[in-house]
Design a protein around this motif. Sequence first.
Motif, PDB file in Angstrom:
ATOM      1  N   SER A 189      59.246  92.029  41.013  1.00 12.04           N
ATOM      2  CA  SER A 189      59.249  91.115  39.874  1.00 12.04           C
ATOM      3  C   SER A 189      57.862  90.522  39.697  1.00 12.04           C
ATOM      4  N   ILE A 190      57.601  90.053  38.480  1.00  7.78           N
ATOM      5  CA  ILE A 190      56.275  89.543  38.116  1.00  7.78           C
ATOM      6  C   ILE A 190      56.440  88.212  37.405  1.00  7.78           C
ATOM      7  N   ALA A 191      55.555  87.282  37.719  1.00  6.72           N
ATOM      8  CA  ALA A 191      55.485  86.011  36.991  1.00  6.72           C
ATOM      9  C   ALA A 191      54.087  85.872  36.408  1.00  6.72           C
ATOM     10  N   THR A 192      54.011  85.506  35.142  1.00  7.69           N
ATOM     11  CA  THR A 192      52.720  85.282  34.500  1.00  7.69           C
ATOM     12  C   THR A 192      52.141  83.940  34.940  1.00  7.69           C
ATOM     13  N   SER A 193      50.901  83.688  34.587  1.00  8.76           N
ATOM     14  CA  SER A 193      50.224  82.460  35.012  1.00  8.76           C
ATOM     15  C   SER A 193      50.984  81.223  34.548  1.00  8.76           C
ATOM     16  N   GLU A 194      51.056  80.223  35.425  1.00 12.25           N
ATOM     17  CA  GLU A 194      51.546  78.924  35.001  1.00 12.25           C
ATOM     18  C   GLU A 194      50.349  78.039  34.689  1.00 12.25           C
ATOM     19  N   LYS A 195      50.455  77.251  33.616  1.00 18.08           N
ATOM     20  CA  LYS A 195      49.348  76.425  33.143  1.00 18.08           C
ATOM     21  C   LYS A 195      49.793  74.970  33.109  1.00 18.08           C
ATOM     22  N   ILE A 196      48.980  74.100  33.692  1.00 17.14           N
ATOM     23  CA  ILE A 196      49.356  72.697  33.806  1.00 17.14           C
ATOM     24  C   ILE A 196      48.339  71.815  33.095  1.00 17.14           C
ATOM     25  N   MET A 197      48.858  70.779  32.445  1.00 12.80           N
ATOM     26  CA  MET A 197      48.029  69.695  31.915  1.00 12.80           C
ATOM     27  C   MET A 197      48.509  68.410  32.563  1.00 12.80           C
ATOM     28  N   SER A 198      47.574  67.698  33.187  1.00 11.97           N
ATOM     29  CA  SER A 198      47.923  66.514  33.956  1.00 11.97           C
ATOM     30  C   SER A 198      47.157  65.304  33.443  1.00 11.97           C
ATOM     31  N   TYR A 199      47.868  64.185  33.319  1.00 14.15           N
ATOM     32  CA  TYR A 199      47.276  62.922  32.864  1.00 14.15           C
ATOM     33  C   TYR A 199      47.540  61.881  33.955  1.00 14.15           C
ATOM     34  N   GLU A 200      46.500  61.199  34.364  1.00  8.44           N
ATOM     35  CA  GLU A 200      46.605  60.307  35.513  1.00  8.44           C
ATOM     36  C   GLU A 200      45.774  59.057  35.279  1.00  8.44           C
ATOM     37  N   ALA A 201      46.284  57.926  35.694  1.00  2.11           N
ATOM     38  CA  ALA A 201      45.541  56.668  35.648  1.00  2.11           C
ATOM     39  C   ALA A 201      45.836  55.894  36.918  1.00  2.11           C
ATOM     40  N   GLY A 202      44.826  55.170  37.386  1.00  7.83           N
ATOM     41  CA  GLY A 202      45.022  54.501  38.653  1.00  7.83           C
ATOM     42  C   GLY A 202      44.262  53.202  38.789  1.00  7.83           C
ATOM     43  N   PHE A 203      44.665  52.449  39.788  1.00  2.99           N
ATOM     44  CA  PHE A 203      44.042  51.176  40.134  1.00  2.99           C
ATOM     45  C   PHE A 203      43.731  51.208  41.622  1.00  2.99           C
ATOM     46  N   LYS A 204      42.496  50.831  41.997  1.00  2.01           N
ATOM     47  CA  LYS A 204      42.085  50.817  43.399  1.00  2.01           C
ATOM     48  C   LYS A 204      41.496  49.462  43.729  1.00  2.01           C
ATOM     49  N   SER A 205      41.863  48.946  44.911  1.00  2.83           N
ATOM     50  CA  SER A 205      41.373  47.610  45.255  1.00  2.83           C
ATOM     51  C   SER A 205      41.269  47.444  46.765  1.00  2.83           C
ATOM     52  N   GLU A 206      40.312  46.629  47.178  1.00  2.00           N
ATOM     53  CA  GLU A 206      40.177  46.145  48.547  1.00  2.00           C
ATOM     54  C   GLU A 206      39.945  44.638  48.464  1.00  2.00           C
ATOM     55  N   LEU A 207      40.887  43.870  48.971  1.00  2.00           N
ATOM     56  CA  LEU A 207      40.921  42.431  48.731  1.00  2.00           C
ATOM     57  C   LEU A 207      40.824  41.649  50.042  1.00  2.00           C
ATOM     58  N   PHE A 208      40.576  40.360  49.904  1.00  2.00           N
ATOM     59  CA  PHE A 208      40.546  39.442  51.039  1.00  2.00           C
ATOM     60  C   PHE A 208      39.606  39.949  52.135  1.00  2.00           C
ATOM     61  N   ASP A 209      38.332  40.123  51.728  1.00  2.00           N
ATOM     62  CA  ASP A 209      37.300  40.596  52.663  1.00  2.00           C
ATOM     63  C   ASP A 209      37.698  41.916  53.311  1.00  2.00           C
ATOM     64  N   ARG A 210      38.232  42.798  52.509  1.00  2.00           N
ATOM     65  CA  ARG A 210      38.646  44.135  52.909  1.00  2.00           C
ATOM     66  C   ARG A 210      39.714  44.123  54.002  1.00  2.00           C
ATOM     67  N   ARG A 211      40.592  43.160  53.922  1.00  2.00           N
ATOM     68  CA  ARG A 211      41.736  43.125  54.827  1.00  2.00           C
ATOM     69  C   ARG A 211      42.994  43.689  54.176  1.00  2.00           C
ATOM     70  N   VAL A 212      42.943  43.909  52.886  1.00  2.00           N
ATOM     71  CA  VAL A 212      44.055  44.518  52.151  1.00  2.00           C
ATOM     72  C   VAL A 212      43.501  45.636  51.283  1.00  2.00           C
ATOM     73  N   ARG A 213      44.117  46.771  51.388  1.00  2.00           N
ATOM     74  CA  ARG A 213      43.795  47.877  50.483  1.00  2.00           C
ATOM     75  C   ARG A 213      45.051  48.225  49.713  1.00  2.00           C
ATOM     76  N   PHE A 214      44.937  48.291  48.391  1.00  2.00           N
ATOM     77  CA  PHE A 214      46.086  48.618  47.547  1.00  2.00           C
ATOM     78  C   PHE A 214      45.621  49.570  46.447  1.00  2.00           C
ATOM     79  N   ASN A 215      46.122  50.787  46.486  1.00  2.00           N
ATOM     80  CA  ASN A 215      45.804  51.806  45.485  1.00  2.00           C
ATOM     81  C   ASN A 215      47.093  52.281  44.831  1.00  2.00           C
ATOM     82  N   LEU A 216      47.070  52.392  43.519  1.00  2.00           N
ATOM     83  CA  LEU A 216      48.256  52.800  42.765  1.00  2.00           C
ATOM     84  C   LEU A 216      47.833  53.782  41.686  1.00  2.00           C
TER      85      LEU A 216
END
Length: 744
Positions: free
Chosen positions: A513-540
């Motif tokens: 059996s054969i499968a043709t190419s799969e094509k993806i379009m991806s959309y991404e947004a994010g938030f990155k932070s290091e808080l309280f004198d780099r004692r907390v890292r929170f990435n979303l």
Amino acid sequence: MIDRSLTLRLLSASTLALAFAQPAIAQDVDSSDTEATGAEQADNGALDVIVVTANRREENLQDVPVSAATISSDAVQNIFAAGGDTTALAGRVPGLFVESSNGRAAPRFYIRGLGNTDFDLAASQPVSVVMDDVVLENVTLKSFPIFDVERIEVLRGPQGTLFGRNTPAGIVKIDTVKPGDEFAVTGSASYGSFNSVSIDGGVTVPIVPGIASVRLSGLWQQRDNWVDNGFTGEEDAYGAYSDIAGRAQILITPTDRLSILGSYSVRDLDGTSTLFRANILGPGTNDLNENYDRDTVFYDAGAGNQAKYNAEIATGKVEYEADFATFTSITSFANSEGSSRGDIDGGFGASFLPFMGPGFIPFPSDTQDSITLDQFTQEVRIASPSGGTFEWQVGGFYFDSDFDVTTVGFDFPPSVTVNHTNESWAVFGQATTEVTEALKLTAGIRYTEDEKAFFVRDAADPQARSVSDERISWDVAAFYELSLDASVYARVASGFRAPTIQGRDVAFFAAPSIATSEKIMSYEAGFKSELFDRRVRFNLAGYYYTIDDPQFSAVGGADNLVQLVNADKGRGYGFEMDSAFQITPDFLITLGASWNDTKIQDENLAVGICAQCTVLDPIVNIAGTDRALVDGNPFPNAPEWIGDVSARYAIPVSSTGEIFAYTDWTYQGETSFFLYDSYEYVTDPQIEGGLRIGYAKFDGSLEVALFARNITDEDNVKGGIDFNNNTAFVNDPRVIGVSVRFDY
């Protein structure tokens, strides 16, 4: 040809002997490593900076416009303390899932729900594994043991610009420890239940200071048989393995501008393949039933479910740093060979025999698959110096592989050998510009040509097939610093998985059996932070992607076929959260979570179904065979939720050391094994945890601990075999043991 097994044993033995010998010259090191998270290290009460190479440069994770996470060398040692294999990475970062029905030999990777359930040794995957800048394309290479690592990066979403085709889901990037200018010795050893042993070590020896240095490293993992055969009455008949690997590297820097790194890695695996267990699910439910006993299987075939594989990887990397750019060339040869055999029906007897069990066994199944593989890759890159307002890189890539896969049925089917070849080349470029002090823009593009060919060896009808495609992949990203502590980013990326040929069904008198190419379009947004004198890292990060012609493998079913299919479309969306909290200098917590919703979008896609389970999808009859319509179903092996949490608390007991307790847990949400929906083959949420208690020196030079993996001894179903009966396989049992680590 050099005897790989002998070379491996000599390399591993010499490495481990050196590693566990007290060095005559021990260098003082300033190490603030904790074993806490895999990605975090305490330093004066702050989280350490995480370095990633997502853009083929060393950068702070917080400055990269991509959803990424890392697993440190300490966490790797925790994960593999009980002799775990590559599948132990599952759930260690949000969005990452790994499983295998081929034991330690052929793992399947999934990121954001995208993967491939195909169990064949020729299977193509949309997640690429890259070790020391070398793509490990075949599934048997992806299982190469992970040891003596600097870090593991998981890059989520399409990475087609810099890393090529077959990366629409993402990349697992493994960087090992390299030779250096100072003598160094690291090592760890653990012993636990079932005579489980895991020993690894690395030694760096400068030959000519500043000019030449070598590093030898090795790994030995083993376990005794611990599973009985209830059919034959043999005790401790299955479950053993011996996995030995070694690596030798030499770094030569004849000038300040030129470096030459040579690497040779080998592996020798001899163990038990996956233990399939007949009729342990249902009927009409996904609960484990009375046929299930973790310590017992009932086999009348399979010849011990043996798996034996060898692999070797040789790489040469040359870098020359000119005034205006760095020139890089990476050349690699890899090969893999071996076989695995199993009692696939997971039980004994058949409906036409006077005995059968556990449960109903319509007919016996005993097969063996083997591979002989050669792979060659060549990459060249030219990159501008880092740190400027405008950074760029361009390059080219060539890939060539040739391998045979042989399927042998004992009684049925007859032996068949098929050949697969794949040749691909690409050119690519990427640029990043600093528009303002706060805003950076990145754009990349890659042109790829890919050709595959297939034929049947020693057959009157070779059933030759060939496929090819050419594609442009691209991505655009913007990164904006809100403050010194927080930033936001957005990224749009395209990618594709090259066309694929699957020929295992030739052994069962069906066409490839054969499968043709799969094509993806991806959309991404994010938030990155290091808080309280780099004692907390929170990435979303939040994402949404669509796929045209997604490739799926319709595996199993009552006909026991492996058919490649293209759905019309597919889509997925969700989020990933990575965080760390340095509560006090002695108390660190990490928390990660991902939620992922995937859907097959094809009103006409119908696939084969199980022989005995309860299918919930609409059923249609096509050419006399019942099929399930799978429109709207989630992607297979795409957990809706993945979570991980770890915590380390320490109490100083002297000026040099501390008593610590460390625990880590993973959570896997509801997961469907196949394209169709059924009561039996959808798991409930699962958890699995580990614990480590011991003494460690502050400088990281010594640690002694008691440990437990799967501490609550969870019985988690990890996959199924659906064509014959309600067969499934489960996770490893609880292992309790002791370990020692040192770093000089």
